[in-house]
Structures are given as structure tokens and as C-alpha cells.
Design an enzyme around this catalytic site. Structure first.
Site, short mmCIF file in Angstrom:
data_model
loop_
_atom_site.label_atom_id
_atom_site.label_comp_id
_atom_site.label_asym_id
_atom_site.label_seq_id
_atom_site.Cartn_x
_atom_site.Cartn_y
_atom_site.Cartn_z
N MET A 168 0.81 -2.03 12.18
CA MET A 168 0.10 -2.96 13.05
C MET A 168 0.22 -2.61 14.53
O MET A 168 0.58 -3.45 15.35
CB MET A 168 0.59 -4.38 12.77
CG MET A 168 0.27 -4.84 11.35
SD MET A 168 -1.41 -4.43 10.83
CE MET A 168 -1.77 -5.78 9.72
N ARG A 169 -0.08 -1.36 14.87
CA ARG A 169 -0.08 -0.94 16.27
C ARG A 169 -1.27 -0.03 16.52
O ARG A 169 -1.69 0.71 15.62
CB ARG A 169 1.18 -0.12 16.61
CG ARG A 169 2.47 -0.67 16.11
CD ARG A 169 3.64 0.14 16.63
NE ARG A 169 3.76 -0.03 18.06
CZ ARG A 169 4.34 -1.09 18.63
NH1 ARG A 169 4.83 -2.03 17.90
NH2 ARG A 169 4.39 -1.18 19.92
N LEU A 170 -1.77 -0.08 17.76
CA LEU A 170 -2.81 0.86 18.15
C LEU A 170 -2.16 2.24 18.37
O LEU A 170 -0.99 2.33 18.72
CB LEU A 170 -3.50 0.40 19.43
CG LEU A 170 -4.38 -0.84 19.26
CD1 LEU A 170 -4.91 -1.31 20.61
CD2 LEU A 170 -5.53 -0.56 18.30
N ILE A 171 -2.96 3.29 18.16
CA ILE A 171 -2.47 4.66 18.30
C ILE A 171 -2.92 5.20 19.66
O ILE A 171 -4.06 5.00 20.06
CB ILE A 171 -3.06 5.53 17.16
CG1 ILE A 171 -2.70 4.94 15.78
CG2 ILE A 171 -2.59 6.97 17.28
CD1 ILE A 171 -1.23 4.92 15.45
N ASN B 111 -6.63 5.24 8.03
CA ASN B 111 -6.18 3.84 7.99
C ASN B 111 -6.93 3.11 6.89
O ASN B 111 -8.03 3.51 6.51
CB ASN B 111 -6.45 3.15 9.33
CG ASN B 111 -5.94 1.72 9.36
OD1 ASN B 111 -4.85 1.43 8.89
ND2 ASN B 111 -6.75 0.81 9.90
N ASN C 189 0.83 -1.21 0.00
CA ASN C 189 0.00 0.00 0.00
C ASN C 189 0.86 1.26 0.00
O ASN C 189 0.51 2.25 -0.66
CB ASN C 189 -0.97 0.00 1.18
CG ASN C 189 -2.18 -0.85 0.89
OD1 ASN C 189 -3.07 -0.46 0.15
ND2 ASN C 189 -2.21 -2.06 1.45
N HIS D 257 -8.18 -0.90 5.90
CA HIS D 257 -8.37 -2.23 6.49
C HIS D 257 -9.01 -3.15 5.44
O HIS D 257 -9.95 -2.75 4.76
CB HIS D 257 -9.26 -2.13 7.73
CG HIS D 257 -9.44 -3.44 8.42
ND1 HIS D 257 -8.44 -3.99 9.20
CD2 HIS D 257 -10.46 -4.32 8.41
CE1 HIS D 257 -8.86 -5.18 9.65
NE2 HIS D 257 -10.08 -5.39 9.19
C1 GAR Z 1 -3.10 -4.38 4.14
O1 GAR Z 1 -3.97 -5.35 3.61
C2 GAR Z 1 -3.82 -3.51 5.14
O2 GAR Z 1 -5.15 -3.26 4.79
C3 GAR Z 1 -3.72 -4.34 6.38
O3 GAR Z 1 -2.41 -4.81 6.36
C4 GAR Z 1 -2.02 -5.05 5.00
C5 GAR Z 1 -0.66 -4.45 4.77
O4 GAR Z 1 -0.15 -4.82 3.52
N1 GAR Z 1 -4.04 -3.57 7.55
C6 GAR Z 1 -4.72 -4.05 8.60
O5 GAR Z 1 -5.08 -5.21 8.69
C7 GAR Z 1 -5.04 -3.04 9.69
N2 GAR Z 1 -5.82 -3.63 10.72
P1 GAR Z 1 0.99 -3.98 2.84
O6 GAR Z 1 2.14 -3.87 3.84
O7 GAR Z 1 1.39 -4.76 1.63
O8 GAR Z 1 0.45 -2.61 2.48
#
Ligand code: GAR
Length: 197
Positions: A92-95, A109, A14, A111
Site C-alpha cells: 500500500m505505497r506509491l512507487i 500490481n 495474494n 487491484h
Molecule cells: C488485495 O485485494 C489487493 O488487490 C489490494 O489489497 C489486497 C491485499 O490483500 N491492493 C490494492 O488495493 C492496491 N491498490 P492480501 O494482503 O490478502 O493479498
């Protein structure tokens, strides 16, 4: 132009989609990615930042006595770089209130589910294992909860009969990469706000 910091912990697909879109069409997107904040110095996203010419700042949360102390250091860096908006992309952390009091309402964010269904880790697997026929991706404002803030944009992804979890994940990620740059640009430009306060 508004200055954005992307926060990421892992692969960085992303992050890459955002950088590619914003660098290819700066006039269309209207804001710039000035900084990557990473809480995992070994993460692949750091290599992507180097390749893209985006400065990366890595922090090791374990080196701090609390999440708040960690975020205070991150906040100093954001101030130093005059960052206006924070975009979480697989962070992957809470703020905590440290960053929320400085950037509340200016932190997004993404998701990989249609929230409020399947928050937290492994959302694609959660949805696949549950057997839903429809899932998708959500862009939302960040609050203190896990994937709980006000919803800004969503994109539907259908689960097909022959799908494996991997096939579904690939289409979800493609949807993320398409939706996120456009949603970030629209929110920063004031063209997109939560449908409910
Ligand atoms: C993504 O799918 C994002 O939506 C998810 O982690 C992945 C990161 O992929 N986020 C969550 O699950 C937040 N709770 P990437 O490092 O290839 O962007």
C-alpha cells in the site's frame, strides 16, 4: 529462472496464492519467489513468508528521510538477491522513480476492481457502495500513479442481488488468487503484454 520479489503490507493472501502456485508447480509457472519485501514488520504476511520458507526483508519507511531514501535501501536488497521482477500484492505505497528506473516494465500490481474504475483504497467497498452490477480484478504494470499503469489482465466478478460487501469481497479475493499467479507467469515468460503501450 527469473527471480521474483513480492512486496506486501498486510494479510498476504495474494502472497500465499502466488507461493502456493509456484511451489506446487514450478515447471508450469517457470519463475521463483525468492524474497518478500514488507513495509510493516508486524504484518501477517511476514509470518506467511516464514512458514513458506521465503526470506522476508522488512523495512520501516518512517525511519527514512524520504520515500526515495527508503526505496534506495530496498533496491540494494533486490540487487543483493539478484531479483528480476517485482510483484506487488497488497503493497500500500506509491512507487518512486528510484524503483521505477530500475524495474520499470518489470513491476506488476493487482487491484480489486476493473480499473480505471475505483482506484485507491477500499476498492471493493467503493464498487459495492456505488452499486455496480459488474466489478472484478485487474493486473497491471506499475507506474508512478495510484493503480494507473498499463493493463495486462482482468477478471470479471458479478455483483449478485443478495450480496453483502463481505460476500463480494470474498469472491473478488478468490478471483485475485486465481488470476495473479497465471498472469505473473505469463508476463514473465513474455506471453502477455499490455494491450496498449
Ligand atoms: C488485495 O485485494 C489487493 O488487490 C489490494 O489489497 C489486497 C491485499 O490483500 N491492493 C490494492 O488495493 C492496491 N491498490 P492480501 O494482503 O490478502 O493479498
Amino acid at each position: 529462472r527469473p527471480r521474483i520479489a513480492v512486496f506486501a503490507s498486510g494479510l498476504g493472501s495474494n502472497f500465499q496464492a502466488l507461493v502456493d502456485a509456484f511451489q506446487a508447480e514450478p515447471a508450469r509457472y517457470g519463475c521463483d519467489i525468492m524474497l518478500l519485501i514488507c513495509d510493516k514488520p508486524q504484518a501477517n504476511v511476514v509470518k506467511r513468508a516464514e512458514a513458506a520458507g521465503v526470506p522476508a526483508a522488512c523495512f520501516t519507511p518512517k525511519a527514512y528521510s524520504s520515500r526515495e531514501q527508503y526505496e534506495k535501501d530496498v533496491l540494494l536488497k533486490l540487487r543483493e538477491e539478484r531479483i528480476d521482477w517485482i510483484v506487488l500484492a497488497g503493497y500500500m505505497r506509491l512507487i518512486t522513480p528510484v524503483l521505477l528506473s530500475a524495474y520499470g516494465g518489470r513491476m506488476l500490481n493487482i487491484h480489486p476492481s476493473l480499473l480505471p474504475a475505483f482506484p485507491g483504497l477500499n476498492a471493493v467497498k467503493q464498487a459495492f457502495d456505488y452499486g455496480v452490477r459488474v466489478t472484478g480484478v485487474t493486473v497491471h504494470l506499475v507506474d508512478e500513479g495510484m493503480d494507473t499503469g498499463a493493463i495486462l489482465a482482468q477478471r470479471v466478478v458479478f455483483v449478485e442481488e443478495q450480496d453483502t460487501e463481505e460476500m463480494l469481497a470474498a469472491r473478488i479475493h478468490a478471483a485475485e488468487h486465481e488470476l495473479y499467479p497465471a498472469a505473473v507467469a505469463d508476463v514473465v515468460a513474455g506471453k502477455l503484454s499490455p494491450s496498449r503501450a
